[in-house]
Design a protein around this motif. Sequence first.
Motif, PDB file in Angstrom:
ATOM      1  N   TYR A  99     -70.887  -1.019  92.698  1.00  0.00           N
ATOM      2  CA  TYR A  99     -70.272  -2.291  92.323  1.00  0.00           C
ATOM      3  C   TYR A  99     -70.409  -3.289  93.474  1.00  0.00           C
ATOM      4  CZ  TYR A  99     -68.017   0.962  89.078  1.00  0.00           C
ATOM      5  OH  TYR A  99     -67.770   1.939  88.148  1.00  0.00           O
ATOM      6  N   THR A 148     -74.787  -9.674  91.342  1.00  0.00           N
ATOM      7  CA  THR A 148     -73.434  -9.114  91.274  1.00  0.00           C
ATOM      8  C   THR A 148     -73.206  -8.468  89.917  1.00  0.00           C
ATOM      9  OG1 THR A 148     -72.450 -11.170  90.449  1.00  0.00           O
ATOM     10  CG2 THR A 148     -72.519 -10.872  92.844  1.00  0.00           C
ATOM     11  N   ASN A 149     -72.250  -7.548  89.875  1.00  0.00           N
ATOM     12  CA  ASN A 149     -71.867  -6.923  88.602  1.00  0.00           C
ATOM     13  C   ASN A 149     -70.372  -6.653  88.506  1.00  0.00           C
ATOM     14  OD1 ASN A 149     -71.588  -4.809  90.412  1.00  0.00           O
ATOM     15  ND2 ASN A 149     -72.941  -3.395  89.330  1.00  0.00           N
ATOM     16  N   SER A 188     -68.128  -6.610  83.418  1.00  0.00           N
ATOM     17  CA  SER A 188     -68.483  -7.199  84.708  1.00  0.00           C
ATOM     18  C   SER A 188     -67.349  -7.957  85.371  1.00  0.00           C
ATOM     19  CB  SER A 188     -69.667  -8.156  84.536  1.00  0.00           C
ATOM     20  OG  SER A 188     -69.292  -9.284  83.765  1.00  0.00           O
ATOM     21  N   VAL A 214     -77.201  -3.669  92.555  1.00  0.00           N
ATOM     22  CA  VAL A 214     -77.179  -3.981  91.129  1.00  0.00           C
ATOM     23  C   VAL A 214     -78.519  -3.699  90.459  1.00  0.00           C
ATOM     24  CG1 VAL A 214     -76.878  -5.860  89.463  1.00  0.00           C
ATOM     25  CG2 VAL A 214     -75.374  -5.693  91.456  1.00  0.00           C
ATOM     26  N   ASN A 215     -79.607  -4.027  91.133  1.00  0.00           N
ATOM     27  CA  ASN A 215     -80.930  -3.943  90.516  1.00  0.00           C
ATOM     28  C   ASN A 215     -81.779  -2.803  91.045  1.00  0.00           C
ATOM     29  OD1 ASN A 215     -80.287  -6.351  89.142  1.00  0.00           O
ATOM     30  ND2 ASN A 215     -81.033  -7.587  90.847  1.00  0.00           N
TER      31      ASN A 215
END
Length: 554
Positions: free
Chosen positions: A65, A91-92, A114, A321-322
Motif C-alpha cells: 500500500y 498510489t493505491n 483505494s 503499485v505497479n
Amino acid sequence: MSVALATGDTQQATVKVNGSTVFSGRTAARLPRDGYVSLGAHHSAAGQVTTADDLHVSMLGGLGYYGYFDIRDPDWPNYGANHAPEVSSFTNFNTFNRGTDPRLEFLDQCRPASCVIDLNQETVLPRDPATDTWTFKPNPNAAQNLADLVRRIGSNIDKISAVNVSDEAYSHGLTAAEVQTQADQIKAAFPDKLLVMSLDRWNVEQTAPIPAAVDIVGFDYYCVGRGEIQPRLANLKTFLSSPDQHLMLFPESTNQQGVADGCYGGRTDADVAAFNDEYRAIAAQDPRVVYLQNFRWLGPDQPDKVPLTVAAQQRIGKAVVNATPTPAPASVGVYRPSDGSFGEASHNGWFTGRTVFGGGGDAVPLTGHWNGPGTDTIGVYHPDTATFQLSDDNAAVAATVPFGVPGDVPLVGDWSGRGRTTVGVYRPGDQTFYLSDDNSSVKYRIKMGNPGWQPLVGDWDGNGTTTVAIYDPATQNFYLNDSNETENVRPAIRFGNPGDVPIKGDWDGTGKETIGVYRPSDGGFYGAAENSDLVVYSTKFGNPGDNPLVGNWG
C-alpha cells in the motif's frame, strides 16, 4: 505456501497452498530469486481459508500500500479540493479526511478499494473551537452513527479499503478503554475493511495499548532520519496485540512551513527526498511494514515546490503499485581457500549454490558483471603473477587479465559508469589506486590513504559509477570518495570492531552501496546505513577461515 518457477522462465510460476495448486501461469513481471512472497486469503470462518488471491512478490519486503494522508481535507490545507487524481498513477491507498463536512461525494471519484476514510464525525463529539480544539470525547451514539454512515455510503462501500481509528487518539485524550470501544464499534460497522491506527512517537515510546481489531498501526516522527525511526518501530512491534498486525510509516512530503514538524527551518527538498528513500529501505528490510502513508499532498504545484521529493515518491510508489523493477539488495557469499570453492547465499543468508574456481590457496576472490549489466559472476586474482581470471558462467575462465604488479591489492568496479565491471589495483607502497576501463591501460590514478590502510570501492552515490574509498583498521574509520580523479573525501564514518574486514554492499535495495564489515570471529556480515554507523543489515554465513564475498547473484 510454495512458489515454484519454471526452469529458465522467471515469469512462469506455480503457487500451492496446503498442497493444492491455486495458481499456475505467467506472472505480470519477472520474479526475483530472493524476494518476499505474500498471498491474499479470504476467511469463511475463523482459521478456515476458502479462497486465495492477490499473489504479490516483491523486493520491497511486504509493501503493498502506498498513498497520502489528507489527500482531501475540507479545511486547511486543501479546503475541499480532492487531489487524488494528481497521484493516481503511483498510489493505491489514500486517506480522505472529512473533518466536519458531512458530504460523501468524493467517494464517487475513488477507484475500487483505494480510499481510506476517517470516522471522527461518527465516533467522537464535535469540539468547541472557543474552548477546546484538541481533546476528543467519545460520542455515546457512535454505534448508531456508524450504522447510518454505512447506509449513506451505499454502493460506494467497495471504494473504501480501510477506515481509521481517531488520529493519535491517546494524544487527544482518549483512554485505552475508549480506544478499544471505538475500534470494536468501527469493526462491527465495517467488518471487511482494514482498520488503521496512527500514534505519535510518545505513544510508541510509552507502549500505548493497540486494540486487537486494528490491522495496521504506525506513528509519525518527521525528518529525524532512520536512526530515530527504526528503534521506535522495533519497540512498537514488542507491544502489538497480535502477530497478524502490520505496520505503516509516515514519510515526509514537503519542507513547507507548518506542514510536518522537523521538516522546515533548515531542511531542503534534497533532505526530504533522502528521508523518503530511508523509509523505503526500512520497509524493504521488514516485511511487516505494509504501508507507506506520505504526510500530505498539497496540490498540483507540489512537483514544482519539491521536485526531488516528488520524484522519489513517484519512483517508490510505482515500485509498490505497479511492480516496477527495484534494485536488488546485495547477497553474500564466501570463498574457501582450502578447496577453492565459492559459496553463495541469498540476501537473508540462505545457501543457494557452490562452485569451485581459481585453484584455492592465496587466490583472492572477486565478483562482478564482466560483460555488462546483469547478475554477478566470479573471478580470482593471483597475487604472485598479478593476474586476474574472470568467469562469465561461474565455471570456465573467460578472460585472463595481467594488471598491476605483485604486492598490489586487486579491485574491480565500473569506474566510468559504463555498465561493465573492469579491473584495478591499489598499490600499498605509494597508496595509489590504478583503475582500468579496458582491462589493459590505466584510466584513473588517484592517491589516497596512509601506510597500513586498506582500499575499498563502491557506488556510494547510486549514479552507476564505482569510486574509491579507504579504511583505517586502527580506528575502524571509513573514508569515502565520490570521484576517481580528485580527492573529495566525505566525513569519516567509524564502523565495526578491531579485526573486522571492510566490505560494501547495497544492503537494502536503495541503489546505493554503503559500508559494512565481515567479522571473522562470528562469520557475520554487518551493513551500515548511508553515511552512518547504524546497522541496517546482518546475517551469518560460512565457516572460520573463509573470505567474505558480496554481490548480486541473480
